[in-house]
Design an enzyme around this catalytic site. Structure first.
Site, PDB file in Angstrom:
ATOM      1  N   ASP A  90       0.842  -1.201   0.000  1.00  0.00           N
ATOM      2  CA  ASP A  90       0.000   0.000   0.000  1.00  0.00           C
ATOM      3  C   ASP A  90       0.875   1.249   0.000  1.00  0.00           C
ATOM      4  OD1 ASP A  90      -2.097   1.782   0.246  1.00  0.00           O
ATOM      5  OD2 ASP A  90      -2.313   1.490   2.402  1.00  0.00           O
ATOM      6  N   GLU A 107      -2.179  10.383  -0.707  1.00  0.00           N
ATOM      7  CA  GLU A 107      -3.451   9.687  -0.530  1.00  0.00           C
ATOM      8  C   GLU A 107      -3.753   9.444   0.932  1.00  0.00           C
ATOM      9  OE1 GLU A 107      -6.196   6.168  -0.142  1.00  0.00           O
ATOM     10  OE2 GLU A 107      -4.126   6.381   0.530  1.00  0.00           O
ATOM     11  N   GLU A 108      -2.739   9.047   1.681  1.00  0.00           N
ATOM     12  CA  GLU A 108      -2.953   8.671   3.071  1.00  0.00           C
ATOM     13  C   GLU A 108      -3.295   9.864   3.955  1.00  0.00           C
ATOM     14  OE1 GLU A 108      -3.365   5.747   3.743  1.00  0.00           O
ATOM     15  OE2 GLU A 108      -2.064   4.433   2.556  1.00  0.00           O
TER      16      GLU A 108
END
Length: 848
Positions: A172, A207-208
């Site tokens: 991820d 994104e995180e």
């Protein structure tokens, strides 16, 4: 009388049909876990053509996750990943240009490094939340035929370079970054390949931090308006085939049907869209701001490692990258080819409801429209009604209904006893999803059997016919509501209908008799498809449910397995009426003994182990207002033993022996605002730490400290308003958050702040060394006339995150000194069964 007749006893009947039925789950498991052989070479030795190389992809993932390391937005490592990605993109462009020069192909490669700032609203978990970001970056590569026409309609591929707070992020999402880079290589090196429609590769860099990078691209990049569809590549695990869990147009589903190994169902799509998973991806930004359809695809197996320290390349299953890479490449080729549906996908598709059923079954991918589904399911329902005539279906329906209630009730009772009675909640967690099935599947079958002792003896065939009728009714009724997951009942009901019809026509000679062949033929497909649905569903939900905070995790998992298990074995209830009450009682006794033995066995199990760890959230918080230091500890699961662990930590590291109680977690507990609103899942404790008398805080010095101030401050007493700009200075801190109470009339976040006095949370995430941001406000003055607004503020120390900043631990202050000791102590104390998120925080309050 049939060859396999009712005259046979239970044991002989099970021996006859058992081997046949065993094939169904084995076939399903073989399909589910099948992965291609990983390729090492960049070119196919037989054809000489370029091919997806897992070795190359994992090389990229390893460099990002281990050589660079934890790439949390705002850190030095985040900036290193940005530099590396620019180098990779420029190298790909140079290679492309050399290929074009040598071959004369119609191919153009373009590269952008986008940098910008912005704000956006990000509602999550029923909370209104706002984001602000400064100087964040994206790296974009576009492949096209070089013509304006070829660039007018583009396919967007997205992955993210950053990793989340406690994780190196190999799966991820570094593996997706590697896949996109390898797809660029293969496409450029393929002789004669020229796209009719452009493909844009977005390597987004935030994104995180709640999808800031994808928001930046969607709202500010000059080619964003050319995007017609998006494919988002993600990961929430490290094993198995990647799952298509969200699709938003029929054209994109049709495109997906052309990949070598499709793995997606309307069931996963419906579950994700229901909001049950409490998860999200960049796909959300593309839908909202580009208004385009697409596919959201993720690796989901073994999600125990999701957002954990062990998200490393060594834990990614062989074949995972090859499978995802080959499927992604096939999608790109299909959608960028002449004649693809891409140019027809105009803005507005993203918000249209898709009216299509799709699912994969034994290597085949089935697609049909809702209108077709209603005809098929309606015909099945009509046939089931006709088949049920002449049978005591009312009694059969009562038996089936009682069986459904029993199959749900008994495993939930087992869950309650395990969690509340024995204090052994989540005993299945360390064993993986099959351990959860092992505990609750026998209890589900016991519930179905024991419930039949509560109803009068019922004709076996009437119960069989009732099952067919209820499955068909469920399929037709749910499909009338335009819910595509009705297909699960159709897939189960159709073979049941066919087997009962065949039973009546050819398998038996006596009225009311049910052949064992009818059970075998009728049960095979439901068991096959039920296994195919249950295994990936439980793979996702078991780890997730074990991290939802103080919720009845055992009951959630028990209910899920009971429902899916009952659907996989629909003929268990009529089979219970086949041999008479005495045999049924013996079956109940055997299943009850098995269930009790299971409970005793699971009660002895450890909840966590080294590969199925407990997530522990630990903050070392320095309050610059009160000058106090506290250790905040929280858990996101309801497993036993957490309170005792906190007490041991308090004794060891704070020297305290007093009793400790959890603190309240709500919107006003700003100690955990760095994780807001996920913090709602946490059960937190707060421990005061002794302070070194010689410690001089670097966070309160003028010019270098953490501060809030008001500029351009104007009060209009006539209008009853105050206009101001709040400036937040945070050198050395990242992911800052402010929380305040006010009736906001206007701000620079969006155009519709809450029309009332309310609590507001604004979170920031910016590029490395971007140390200030502002919030523009117009607020209504309270009736008291008080001008001041109270702010809670908090941020993470960029150099005080363990183990991400182990290499510079001397620069992390008291937090890193404590974390080094605490991490080693936890590892020894728990035997490596805890993965702790260790963050140094600085917080305070201010009235401006």
């Amino acid at each position: 009388m049939s060859l396999l007749s009712p005259r046979w006893g239970l044991r002989r009947s099970l021996l006859a049909i058992g081997p046949v039925l065993l094939i169904a789950p084995l076939l399903a498991l073989k399909q589910h876990y099948s992965l291609p052989e990983p390729e090492i070479s960049l070119f196919d030795a037989r054809t000489g053509l370029p091919q997806i190389s897992e070795a190359r992809i994992l090389g990229y993932a390893k460099y990002l996750s281990e050589d660079i390391g934890y790439r949390t937005v705002g850190t030095y490592e985040h900036a290193l990943a940005d530099d590396w990605m620019v180098e990779q993109a420029e190298a790909a462009k140079r290679h492309c240009e050399s290929v074009v020069k040598a071959s004369g192909r119609r191919l153009e490669c373009e590269v952008w490094r986008q940098q910008g700032s912005g704000t956006h609203r990000f509602d999550m978990m029923s909370k209104r939340l706002y984001k602000s970001y400064q100087n964040l970056t994206n790296i974009i590569v576009r492949l096209s035929d070089g013509t304006p026409e070829g660039k007018a309609h583009a396919l967007l591929l997205n992955s993210h370079l950053d990793s989340t707070l406690p994780s190196p992020g190999a799966a991820d999402d570094a593996i997706s970054v590697g896949i996109m880079l390898d797809c660029i290589r293969v496409l450029v090196d393929t002789p004669g390949w020229s796209p009719a429609h452009a493909v844009v590769f977005l390597f987004n860099h935030a994104e995180e931090s709640l999808q800031d990078g994808s928001h930046l691209f969607s709202t500010q990049h000059p080619i964003a308006h050319t995007v017609r569809a998006v494919i988002n590549l993600e990961a929430a695990g490290t094993t198995g085939r990647e799952l298509l869990f969200q699709a938003t147009s029929e054209e994109m589903v049709e495109a997906y049907s052309h990949v070598p190994r499709p793995f997606g169902t309307i069931f996963a799509n419906d579950v994700f869209n229901s909001g049950v998973l409490l998860s999200d991806t960049d796909f959300r930004q593309f839908e909202e701001y580009l208004d385009v359809p697409g596919l959201d695809i993720a690796i989901v197996g073994n999600s125990y490692l999701y957002h954990m320290r062990k998200d490393l390349v060594e834990n990614i299953e062989a074949g995972v990258a090859q499978n995802m890479g080959e499927n992604t490449l096939a999608l790109i080729r299909h959608l960028t080819a002449a004649g693809s549906a891409l140019p027809t996908l105009k803005a507005g598709f993203a918000h249209k409801r898709m009216h299509m059923v799709y699912f994969g079954l034994m290597g085949r991918f089935f697609i049909y429209r809702f209108s077709t589904a209603k005809v098929l399911y309606g015909a099945l329902f009509a046939g089931a009604l006709a088949l049920a005539r002449g049978h005591a279906v009312g009694a059969g329906v009562r038996a089936v209904g009682t069986g459904i209630l029993g199959s749900m009730l008994v495993p939930n009772l087992v869950a309650l006893v395990m969690q509340r009675g024995l204090g052994k909640g989540m005993s299945w967690f360390a064993g993986g999803h099959f351990a959860a099935i092992g505990l609750y599947a026998p209890a589900t079958l016991l519930g179905a059997m024991v419930s039949q002792l509560l109803v009068p003896a019922t004709d076996e065939k009437a119960v069989f016919a009732a099952i067919v009728l209820l499955q068909a009714a469920a399929a037709f009724g749910i499909q009338l509501l335009n819910i595509g997951s009705a297909a699960a009942f159709f897939i189960s009901g159709l073979p049941l209908f066919a087997s009962l019809l065949l039973n009546n026509v050819a398998l038996t000679t006596r009225r009311g008799e049910v052949s064992l062949w009818a059970y075998t033929l009728g049960q095979f497909l439901p068991l096959l498809t039920g296994t195919l649905i249950m295994v990936p569903t439980v793979e996702v939900f078991v780890p997730l449910t074990g991290r939802l905070g103080d919720v009845p995790a055992d009951n959630i998992v028990a209910s899920l397995i009971a429902f899916l298990g009952a659907q996989a074995l629909p003929l268990a209830v009529p089979f219970a009426h086949r041999f008479g009450r005495q045999t049924l009682r013996r079956m109940v006794l055997v299943l009850a003994a098995l269930t009790l033995a299971n409970m005793a066995l699971y009660a002895r199990r450890d909840v966590f182990d080294a590969m199925h760890q407990k997530r522990l959230f630990v903050l070392h918080l320095e309050n610059v207002t009160t000058h106090e230091h506290h250790l905040h500890i929280a858990s996101a699961d309801g497993a036993p033993g957490f309170h005792e662990l906190v007490h041991d930590i308090m004794t060891e590291f704070a020297g305290l022996q007093t009793a400790i109680e959890p603190v309240v977690m709500d919107d006003y507990n700003s100690d955990w605002d760095s994780l807001y609103p996920f913090s709602a899942f946490l059960s937190p404790y707060k421990i005061e730490l002794p302070k070194d008398a010689s410690y001089a805080s670097p966070w309160i010095a003028e010019g270098t400290g953490f501060s809030l101030e008001a500029v351009d401050d104007v009060t209009d007493l006539v209008a009853g308003t105050r206009s101001l700009t709040v400036k937040i200075n945070h050198p050395g801190l990242i992911w800052t958050v402010i929380a305040f109470d006010a009736h906001v009339l206007q701000w620079n976040l969006d155009k519709n702040p809450p029309a009332e006095f309310a609590r507001h949370h604004v979170k920031e995430a910016s590029f490395y060394k971007a140390d200030a941001w502002t919030l523009e406000l117009v607020v209504r003055l309270p009736a008291s006339g008080e001008r001041g607004i109270g702010f809670n503020f908090i941020g993470l120390q960029e150099k005080a995150m363990w183990p991400a900043k182990r290499a510079v631990k001397e620069q992390g202050g008291p937090a890193m000194v404590l974390f080094e000791r605490l991490d080693a102590w936890l590892d020894e104390k728990t035997g490596g069964t805890v993965d702790a998120l260790l963050m140094g925080c600085v917080a305070g309050t201010a009235v401006v």
